[in-house]
Design an enzyme around this catalytic site. Sequence first.
Site, short mmCIF file in Angstrom:
data_model
loop_
_atom_site.label_atom_id
_atom_site.label_comp_id
_atom_site.label_asym_id
_atom_site.label_seq_id
_atom_site.Cartn_x
_atom_site.Cartn_y
_atom_site.Cartn_z
N LYS A 13 119.93 1.69 23.24
CA LYS A 13 118.58 1.93 23.04
C LYS A 13 117.71 0.63 22.79
O LYS A 13 116.61 0.44 23.59
CB LYS A 13 118.09 2.70 21.75
CG LYS A 13 118.11 4.29 21.79
CD LYS A 13 117.79 4.62 20.44
CE LYS A 13 117.68 6.01 20.33
NZ LYS A 13 117.38 6.39 18.75
N GLU A 37 118.79 9.34 7.72
CA GLU A 37 117.86 10.51 8.62
C GLU A 37 118.15 11.83 8.24
O GLU A 37 118.95 12.57 7.93
CB GLU A 37 118.78 10.52 10.01
CG GLU A 37 117.86 10.36 10.98
CD GLU A 37 118.43 10.26 12.35
OE1 GLU A 37 119.21 11.25 12.98
OE2 GLU A 37 118.23 8.90 13.15
N ASP A 66 113.46 8.47 17.75
CA ASP A 66 114.49 9.59 17.63
C ASP A 66 114.36 10.32 18.92
O ASP A 66 113.32 10.78 19.48
CB ASP A 66 114.11 10.32 16.58
CG ASP A 66 115.49 11.39 16.21
OD1 ASP A 66 116.39 10.55 15.69
OD2 ASP A 66 115.71 12.46 16.29
N GLY A 143 125.32 7.05 25.98
CA GLY A 143 125.31 8.32 25.60
C GLY A 143 125.35 9.17 26.74
O GLY A 143 126.47 9.02 27.44
P1 ITT Z 1 119.49 5.51 15.82
O1 ITT Z 1 119.17 6.60 15.24
O2 ITT Z 1 120.14 4.35 14.95
O3 ITT Z 1 118.39 4.88 16.64
P2 ITT Z 1 121.19 6.98 17.52
O4 ITT Z 1 122.06 6.78 18.60
O5 ITT Z 1 121.61 7.87 16.21
O6 ITT Z 1 120.47 5.71 17.05
P3 ITT Z 1 119.26 9.26 17.99
O7 ITT Z 1 119.49 9.90 16.62
O8 ITT Z 1 117.96 9.02 18.65
O9 ITT Z 1 119.87 7.76 18.19
O10 ITT Z 1 120.21 9.89 18.87
C1 ITT Z 1 119.89 10.36 20.21
C2 ITT Z 1 121.30 10.68 21.09
O11 ITT Z 1 120.91 11.50 22.07
C3 ITT Z 1 122.01 9.43 21.54
O12 ITT Z 1 122.92 8.81 20.35
C4 ITT Z 1 122.66 9.73 22.56
O13 ITT Z 1 123.92 10.02 22.64
C5 ITT Z 1 121.45 10.64 23.10
N1 ITT Z 1 120.45 10.02 24.11
C6 ITT Z 1 119.16 9.55 23.73
N2 ITT Z 1 118.67 8.97 24.58
C7 ITT Z 1 119.48 8.80 25.54
C8 ITT Z 1 119.20 8.31 26.73
O14 ITT Z 1 118.28 7.55 27.20
N3 ITT Z 1 120.36 8.21 27.50
C9 ITT Z 1 121.57 8.82 27.09
N4 ITT Z 1 121.70 9.52 25.94
C10 ITT Z 1 120.74 9.37 25.21
#
Ligand code: ITT
Length: 188
Positions: A13, A37, A66, A143
Amino acid sequence: MFKVYFATSNKGKFLEVKRLAEAFSLQVEQAPIKGVEIQHESLAEIASQAVRQAYRKLKAPVMVEDAGLFIEALNGFPGPYSSYVYRKLGVQGILKLMEGERNRRAWFLSALAFKAPKMKVKVFLGRVDGEIVLQARGRKGFGFDPIFQPEGEKRTFAEMEPEEKNRFSHRGKALAELAEWLKKRGYI
Ligand code: ITT
């Protein structure tokens, strides 16, 4: 250049946002300090609470994102639980849940919350529609990128360069909204 912290533990991200932000004259620095969170159905609510926590520590302009993958045939699952589901089931787990399913429609949502001194939290949303492909393809991104193909494309997000993904991704759209808002207020 206007500097904003990005509180996230997700390197994928961070790199996407950093790259895109430069085009908007925004300097982004990773702050790996995301607090606890909350569990909530609304990504905007989760991001807002998290940015408040991060701001209390940093006392400087900061954003938290998020995001989640919403699959129509699964009633929007994994949605706000995407991070957990990715860790527990992964890409193959989702493909398994989707076996034999003809409705492959899905979308990514991003809620980007921003807080700076003397202002309330502001949330910017981004969405990209597409489909869950039958088999994972590509090695770029992070992801669920290998199984998500945006509408009108023949490649998954994981088969695209970050610049291409940013052009129409949920995150790219939310960040563009934030940049426009900052510009209107003379921050950038
Ligand atoms: P932070 O909360 O620390 O920022 P995180 O990975 O936990 O990191 P999120 O809570 O936003 O972030 O989780 C979103 C999940 O959704 C992420 O771990 C991915 O598995 C998926 N995801 C979100 N955006 C994505 C993208 O652009 N491409 C692929 N998967 C994505």
